[in-house]
Design an enzyme around this catalytic site. Structure first.
Site, mmCIF file in Angstrom:
data_model
loop_
_atom_site.group_PDB
_atom_site.id
_atom_site.type_symbol
_atom_site.label_atom_id
_atom_site.label_comp_id
_atom_site.label_asym_id
_atom_site.label_seq_id
_atom_site.Cartn_x
_atom_site.Cartn_y
_atom_site.Cartn_z
ATOM 1 N N CYS A 1 0.731 -1.329 -0.005
ATOM 2 C CA CYS A 1 -0.104 0.104 0.074
ATOM 3 C C CYS A 1 0.856 1.176 0.079
ATOM 4 C CB CYS A 1 -1.082 -0.031 1.331
ATOM 5 S SG CYS A 1 -2.038 -1.298 1.217
ATOM 6 N N HIS B 1 -2.431 6.536 4.587
ATOM 7 C CA HIS B 1 -2.974 5.338 3.770
ATOM 8 C C HIS B 1 -4.406 5.082 4.565
ATOM 9 C CE1 HIS B 1 -4.425 1.829 2.036
ATOM 10 N NE2 HIS B 1 -3.693 0.908 2.901
ATOM 11 N N ASN C 1 -10.474 0.190 1.498
ATOM 12 C CA ASN C 1 -8.775 0.169 1.320
ATOM 13 C C ASN C 1 -8.629 -0.249 -0.111
ATOM 14 O OD1 ASN C 1 -6.242 -0.741 1.327
ATOM 15 N ND2 ASN C 1 -6.270 -1.966 3.122
HETATM 16 O O1 UT7 Z 1 -3.556 -1.905 3.844
HETATM 17 C C1 UT7 Z 1 -2.730 -2.829 4.547
HETATM 18 C C2 UT7 Z 1 -2.770 -2.530 6.132
HETATM 19 N N1 UT7 Z 1 -4.005 -3.372 6.434
HETATM 20 C C3 UT7 Z 1 -4.469 -2.985 7.638
HETATM 21 O O2 UT7 Z 1 -4.080 -2.101 8.149
HETATM 22 C C4 UT7 Z 1 -5.703 -3.532 8.152
HETATM 23 C C5 UT7 Z 1 -5.419 -3.623 9.719
HETATM 24 N N2 UT7 Z 1 -6.443 -4.535 10.401
HETATM 25 C C6 UT7 Z 1 -7.688 -4.218 10.584
HETATM 26 O O3 UT7 Z 1 -8.241 -3.242 10.255
HETATM 27 C C7 UT7 Z 1 -8.453 -5.072 11.689
HETATM 28 O O4 UT7 Z 1 -7.533 -5.782 12.565
HETATM 29 C C8 UT7 Z 1 -9.540 -5.778 10.776
HETATM 30 C C9 UT7 Z 1 -10.751 -4.920 10.549
HETATM 31 C C10 UT7 Z 1 -9.136 -6.576 10.107
HETATM 32 C C11 UT7 Z 1 -10.450 -6.571 11.922
HETATM 33 O O5 UT7 Z 1 -10.779 -6.039 13.179
HETATM 34 P P1 UT7 Z 1 -10.392 -6.454 14.610
HETATM 35 O O6 UT7 Z 1 -10.936 -5.324 15.551
HETATM 36 O O7 UT7 Z 1 -8.913 -6.745 14.828
HETATM 37 O O8 UT7 Z 1 -11.357 -7.703 14.513
HETATM 38 P P2 UT7 Z 1 -10.845 -9.278 14.954
HETATM 39 O O9 UT7 Z 1 -10.123 -9.804 13.967
HETATM 40 O O10 UT7 Z 1 -10.235 -9.368 16.513
HETATM 41 O O11 UT7 Z 1 -11.990 -10.250 15.184
HETATM 42 C C12 UT7 Z 1 -13.096 -9.646 16.187
HETATM 43 C C13 UT7 Z 1 -14.267 -10.622 16.083
HETATM 44 C C14 UT7 Z 1 -13.895 -11.907 15.988
HETATM 45 O O12 UT7 Z 1 -15.016 -12.773 16.597
HETATM 46 P P3 UT7 Z 1 -14.808 -13.460 17.950
HETATM 47 O O13 UT7 Z 1 -13.482 -14.157 17.603
HETATM 48 O O14 UT7 Z 1 -14.468 -12.482 18.896
HETATM 49 O O15 UT7 Z 1 -16.088 -14.262 18.220
HETATM 50 C C15 UT7 Z 1 -14.155 -12.188 14.516
HETATM 51 O O16 UT7 Z 1 -14.386 -13.551 13.968
HETATM 52 O O17 UT7 Z 1 -15.026 -10.093 14.931
HETATM 53 C C16 UT7 Z 1 -15.211 -11.276 14.169
HETATM 54 N N3 UT7 Z 1 -15.330 -10.580 12.680
HETATM 55 C C17 UT7 Z 1 -16.329 -10.196 12.079
HETATM 56 N N4 UT7 Z 1 -17.463 -10.316 12.292
HETATM 57 C C18 UT7 Z 1 -18.347 -9.602 11.525
HETATM 58 C C19 UT7 Z 1 -13.909 -10.610 11.946
HETATM 59 N N5 UT7 Z 1 -14.619 -10.296 10.720
HETATM 60 C C20 UT7 Z 1 -15.851 -9.795 10.846
HETATM 61 C C21 UT7 Z 1 -16.803 -9.704 10.008
HETATM 62 N N6 UT7 Z 1 -18.101 -9.359 10.381
HETATM 63 N N7 UT7 Z 1 -16.263 -9.018 8.686
#
Ligand code: UT7
Length: 358
Positions: free
Chosen positions: A131, A286, A317
């Site tokens: 990115c 970004h 993104n």
């Molecule tokens: O461009 C390159 C750089 N990229 C980035 O900078 C992205 C960086 N990361 C992020 O933006 C975030 O980590 C994400 C948006 C990808 C994820 O957010 P998070 O707050 O870290 O969520 P998580 O992965 O810890 O998931 C929390 C919960 C999980 O459920 P449990 O285990 O707590 O029951 C996931 O399974 O949210 C669940 N989950 C979702 N639920 C509904 C993960 N994705 C989704 C979804 N819809 N799309």
């Protein structure tokens, strides 16, 4: 003796004066495909919901390439817009750099763009830096413009494009990534300007994180040294994007903050001018996740109204396109003499920042 003087006059040594000539943006272009994918559309594709996506990412919609539309089409639309905005004929362009991660074939996208827009005298090459590709590409074009002037006395015009078709490598069964990604392109024209322009650039990479944000490839076997590479059946997996979101999130915030501070410091080292965070009029980070942008602003002490955040809300993104799409979005509200910083972070982890005066 006479000959020596003549040679010296025809080939003047680079001086600080010549190297410090201002180089800046003189035109902006942008493009997103017409097809919009809303959070409720995604509810029909994976197990997700509008509330989760908004709360965790800030994203409302993203734009996706339709059947028949290509990454080259997006790049060409943004490039033509930037050239028109700058009042530059494509035939005047000397250098084309395209930050892109999803072209995944050769010849390079930049050479195909050169042909499409009709810029026969331009050099053209792609830049692969996740990115941060656009920031890397601007830095390369900026350095080339300075060197062409200092070494050969030539004025160079560069076209820099950031473009990605992330929907081509999206795994539409992976709810953690498919809700984040969108397609788009942004472009700028760079040349010498009377004042302002780019003050400093900084780029960096940390390959230790290569396995937390990556994509497969049809040539993955080759990269892994697979003996099946040279057989017809070795097609390999589709080139999907994979990400450990939590790890990426933490390093993204840390790195973007330190890159902003580093580029300001580099400017001070070069010129002695001290710029404080309070002097920054606007930050273009970004657009990965609204929470990342909020944390970067907070850690730096830049209030959110001075941070570009609209892109992540409207386009998701878009990888290398997100910063130039921001310029394009804001093009009608740009004033002169504003101090702005761009900062990008992505796969690799490659990152970088640009300090500019508009
Ligand atoms: O461009 C390159 C750089 N990229 C980035 O900078 C992205 C960086 N990361 C992020 O933006 C975030 O980590 C994400 C948006 C990808 C994820 O957010 P998070 O707050 O870290 O969520 P998580 O992965 O810890 O998931 C929390 C919960 C999980 O459920 P449990 O285990 O707590 O029951 C996931 O399974 O949210 C669940 N989950 C979702 N639920 C509904 C993960 N994705 C989704 C979804 N819809 N799309």
């Amino acid at each position: 003796m006479v000959t020596r003087f003549w040679v010296a006059a025809r080939h003047p040594r680079p001086t600080i004066d010549r190297l410090s000539q201002a180089v800046g943006y003189v035109g902006f272009g942008g493009y997103v495909p017409p097809t919009e994918l809303t959070n409720s559309d995604l509810e029909g594709i994976v197990d997700t919901n509008d509330e989760w996506i908004l709360r965790r990412t800030g994203i409302k919609t993203r734009h996706i390439l339709a059947e028949g539309e290509t990454i080259l089409d997006m790049a060409a639309c943004a490039a033509k817009g930037a050239l028109e905005d700058a009042g530059i004929d494509p035939a005047q362009v000397d250098d084309i750099r395209v930050g892109v991660n999803t072209w995944m074939r050769f010849p390079s996208l930049a050479t195909q763009l050169q042909e499409r827009i009709g810029a026969p005298r331009a050099a053209a090459a792609d830049v692969s830096a996740g990115c941060a590709g656009f920031v890397y590409a601007v830095e390369q074009a900026y350095h080339r413009i300075l060197i062409e002037k200092a070494r050969y006395g030539r004025d160079t015009i560069a076209l820099v494009v950031g473009v990605d078709g992330l929907s081509h490598i999206t795994d539409w069964t992976d709810r953690q990534t498919c809700v984040l990604l969108g397609d788009g392109a942004g472009a700028v024209v760079l040349r010498h300007v009377p004042k302002g322009g780019i003050l400093a650039t900084h780029t960096h990479a940390d390959g230790r994180y290569g396995d937390v944000l990556w994509s497969d490839s049809v040539l993955a076997g080759q990269a892994n040294g697979s003996p099946k590479t040279f057989t017809h059946e070795a097609k390999g997996p589709r080139a999907y994007l994979h990400m450990d979101g939590k790890k990426v999130f933490a390093v993204a915030v840390e790195t973007m903050v330190s890159d902003v501070l580093r580029v300001i410091e580099k400017h001070r080292e070069a010129t002695g001018e001290r710029i404080g965070i309070e002097d920054i009029d606007y930050l273009y980070p970004h657009q990965a996740n609204l929470r990342i942008l909020e944390m970067v602003g907070k850690r730096l002490g830049v209030p959110l109204e001075k941070v570009y955040t609209e892109g992540v809300v409207r386009y998701g993104n878009t990888s290398t396109a997100s910063i130039p799409l921001g310029y394009w979005d804001n093009r009608k509200t740009k004033g002169e003499g504003r101090l702005e910083v761009d900062v990008a972070f992505g796969a690799g982890f490659a990152s970088g920042a640009i300090l500019r005066r508009t």
